[in-house]
Scaffold this active site. Structure first.
Site, mmCIF file in Angstrom:
data_model
loop_
_atom_site.group_PDB
_atom_site.id
_atom_site.type_symbol
_atom_site.label_atom_id
_atom_site.label_comp_id
_atom_site.label_asym_id
_atom_site.label_seq_id
_atom_site.Cartn_x
_atom_site.Cartn_y
_atom_site.Cartn_z
ATOM 1 N N SER A 25 0.850 -1.186 0.000
ATOM 2 C CA SER A 25 0.000 0.000 0.000
ATOM 3 C C SER A 25 0.888 1.239 0.000
ATOM 4 O O SER A 25 2.103 1.146 0.169
ATOM 5 C CB SER A 25 -0.870 0.014 1.254
ATOM 6 O OG SER A 25 -0.051 0.263 2.381
ATOM 7 N N LYS A 26 0.244 2.378 -0.173
ATOM 8 C CA LYS A 26 1.001 3.631 -0.161
ATOM 9 C C LYS A 26 1.689 3.818 1.188
ATOM 10 O O LYS A 26 2.738 4.433 1.285
ATOM 11 C CB LYS A 26 0.068 4.808 -0.423
ATOM 12 C CG LYS A 26 -0.091 5.079 -1.907
ATOM 13 C CD LYS A 26 -0.792 6.392 -2.138
ATOM 14 C CE LYS A 26 -1.675 6.285 -3.366
ATOM 15 N NZ LYS A 26 -2.537 7.426 -3.559
ATOM 16 N N ARG A 27 1.054 3.268 2.235
ATOM 17 C CA ARG A 27 1.631 3.422 3.566
ATOM 18 C C ARG A 27 2.984 2.709 3.704
ATOM 19 O O ARG A 27 3.797 3.037 4.544
ATOM 20 C CB ARG A 27 0.658 2.915 4.630
ATOM 21 C CG ARG A 27 0.306 4.007 5.623
ATOM 22 C CD ARG A 27 -0.770 3.537 6.580
ATOM 23 N NE ARG A 27 -1.967 3.126 5.831
ATOM 24 C CZ ARG A 27 -2.791 2.168 6.226
ATOM 25 N NH1 ARG A 27 -2.543 1.488 7.327
ATOM 26 N NH2 ARG A 27 -3.858 1.886 5.520
ATOM 27 N N GLY B 131 5.239 2.962 1.797
ATOM 28 C CA GLY B 131 6.256 3.795 1.175
ATOM 29 C C GLY B 131 6.281 3.655 -0.336
ATOM 30 O O GLY B 131 7.129 4.234 -0.993
#
Ligand code: GLU
Length: 483
Positions: free
Chosen positions: A249-251, A253
């Site tokens: 996910s974008k989380r 990175g």
């Protein structure tokens, strides 16, 4: 299947936002396969879902492919023999194919409102039955006038097929349903449009993400209804986050491809890294040049299970590539990343700074932090803190006076130095012996005084590049701070 035909692969993104690592991996594998087989790589923009479209993202996709060197042979901005390459410009083609289905009795106008379809769905749910639209197929559908959705009249049956990555797969008739082929806004669905386009564009291999696997039997049903041969299917494994147990996910990175390049990850490293997400050549080799990737890539070595995205491995690979670079080339690429104050220095000095930092540099955006003391005096506070850093096991044993004595001795020694690296090395090594000190103590003190940083390039390199004036001035200033 199409194995004897020319290899024609495509990247078919929807312009719905930024281009993430998973999208680029699909593009890269398709590109590698085309280049390896002297085939063609095609860019097709799938812009039929107007609600999800993000302005300018098609240009962003094009820029990203260009930045990575994934050149395409046919596409919306360069044309080709099978265009247009933008689905919104191919509406007549989809209508023509839809008409064929209508005429052969394999499509019908959907008479229900969305609310009615939702009711069917809820009833099925209540009865713990899977929802199938075809259970509600109307006996006498109205004539299709273009304002209703047009649905495929499926022929439920089981399928066994082979996927170039996932191997042999099979499903039963229960997954086959009457899907929408043209929406009420006149645009086709992905499910229909890609089949038409891949056929018309003579695509040999469909390389795409796992999210389309569940719908594949429905696509097989459609190929049969249209009487067309399907391309080879190759389904990519998911990309997982760094822990390897959930989807990236974008989380985690995961950034836009262009952001990685802006951070100073080299395009060739990024290509190498993305290629390795789910593929290896069977050896221990991790770093491949692009020609090597073209030579060695094969779909049958793409793994079935999820691939772990580890950004640390990306920066490690980038460091390996940076270290192998010629300094003139590296300086050209990095000079704009140096701290602003570097404008006050000449190219020769700036290049020397980059040269001695090359060994430790992992990506260009690290440069301001790694090199700032070459352009700005270190802050007194930083210098004092580092002299008294409780984590520094060696320095901790010394009091201020002992540190200051060593600094004075260094000043006396270096006053006589030409500040040439060899001379610095011999004089400071002699000082170690004279003072019965250790590199971990004496050299650490000198480094802190001149850099105000916990780490720096090799000490003799640092002093030589910094030069005698600046080095002596900072050593003297450090002695004052300690008094
Ligand atoms: N337009 C689809 C997407 O962006 C492409 C799927 C495909 O490659 O066929 O997800």
């Amino acid at each position: 299947m199409n194995s004897a035909k020319v290899v024609r692969t495509r990247f078919a993104p929807s312009p719905t936002g930024f281009l993430h690592v998973g999208g680029i991996r699909t593009a890269l594998y398709a590109w590698l396969l085309a280049r390896q087989n002297d085939g063609k790589f095609i860019l097709r923009i799938e812009d039929t879902d107007k609600a999800r479209e993000v302005a300018n993202s098609d240009q962003h996709i094009i820029d990203s492919l260009n930045a990575l060197g994934l050149n395409y042979d046919e596409g919306p901005d360069i044309s080709g023999d099978y265009g247009p390459y933008r689905q919104s410009e191919r509406i007549d083609i989809y209508k023509r194919w839809a008409k064929k289905l209508l005429d052969s009795g394999r499509a019908y106008a959907d008479p229900y409102s969305p609310a009615e379809v939702q009711k069917f769905r809820e009833t099925a749910q209540k009865n713990k039955q899977p929802f199938l639209y075809r259970n509600h197929r109307p006996n006498n559908p109205p004539e299709w006038d273009g304002s209703q959705p047009l649905r495929f009249k499926s022929e439920p049956k089981g399928y066994t097929w082979s996927d170039a990555v996932m191997g042999n797969l099979s499903t039963g008739p229960e997954v086959i349903d009457d899907f929408i082929i043209l929406k009420s806004d006149g645009y086709p669905t992905y499910n229909f449009a890609h089949i038409v386009d891949d056929y018309e564009m003579k695509i040999s291999h469909i390389i795409r993400g796992q999210e389309f696997l569940a719908s594949t039997p429905n696509y097989l049903n459609m190929y049969e209804a249209l009487g067309i041969e399907r391309p080879i299917l190759a389904t990519m494994p998911h990309i997982l986050g760094p822990t390897g147990n959930k989807k990236l996910s974008k989380r985690d990175g995961a950034k836009d491809v262009l952001d990685y390049l802006a951070d100073g990850i080299l395009p060739t490293t990024l290509v190498n890294f993305i290629a390795s997400l789910g593929w290896n050549d069977g050896s221990e080799q991790e770093v491949f040049s692009v020609p090597e990737l073209i030579e060695k890539f094969s779909l049958d070595r793409v793994q079935k299970s999820g691939a772990r995205f580890d950004e640390k491995r990306l920066t490690w690979m980038n460091g390996v590539e940076i270290r192998s670079m010629d300094i003139d080339k590296l300086y050209e690429l990095t000079k704009d990343y140096l701290p602003e104050e570097s404008n006050n220095y000449d190219n020769e000095y700036n290049k020397a700074v980059v040269k001695i930092t090359q060994e430790r540099l992992k990506y260009f955006k690290e440069l301001p932090e790694l090199t700032q003391f070459f352009f700005k005096e270190p802050q007194s506070k930083e210098v004092l803190n580092l002299f008294q850093d409780p984590k520094n096991k060696q320095l901790k044993k010394l009091d201020r006076k002992q540190i200051n004595d060593l600094l004075h001795a260094t000043i006396n020694t270096l006053e006589k130095s030409s500040f040439d690296k060899a001379d610095l090395e011999s004089k400071l090594n002699q000082l170690l012996v004279d003072k019965q000190s250790k590199p971990g103590i004496l050299f650490s003190i000198i480094r802190i005084a001149v850099s105000g940083a916990p780490a720096s390039p090799q000490l003799f390199d640092t002093l030589q590049v910094l030069g005698k004036d600046k080095s002596m001035e900072r050593l003297r200033k450090a002695t004052e701070l300690l008094n």
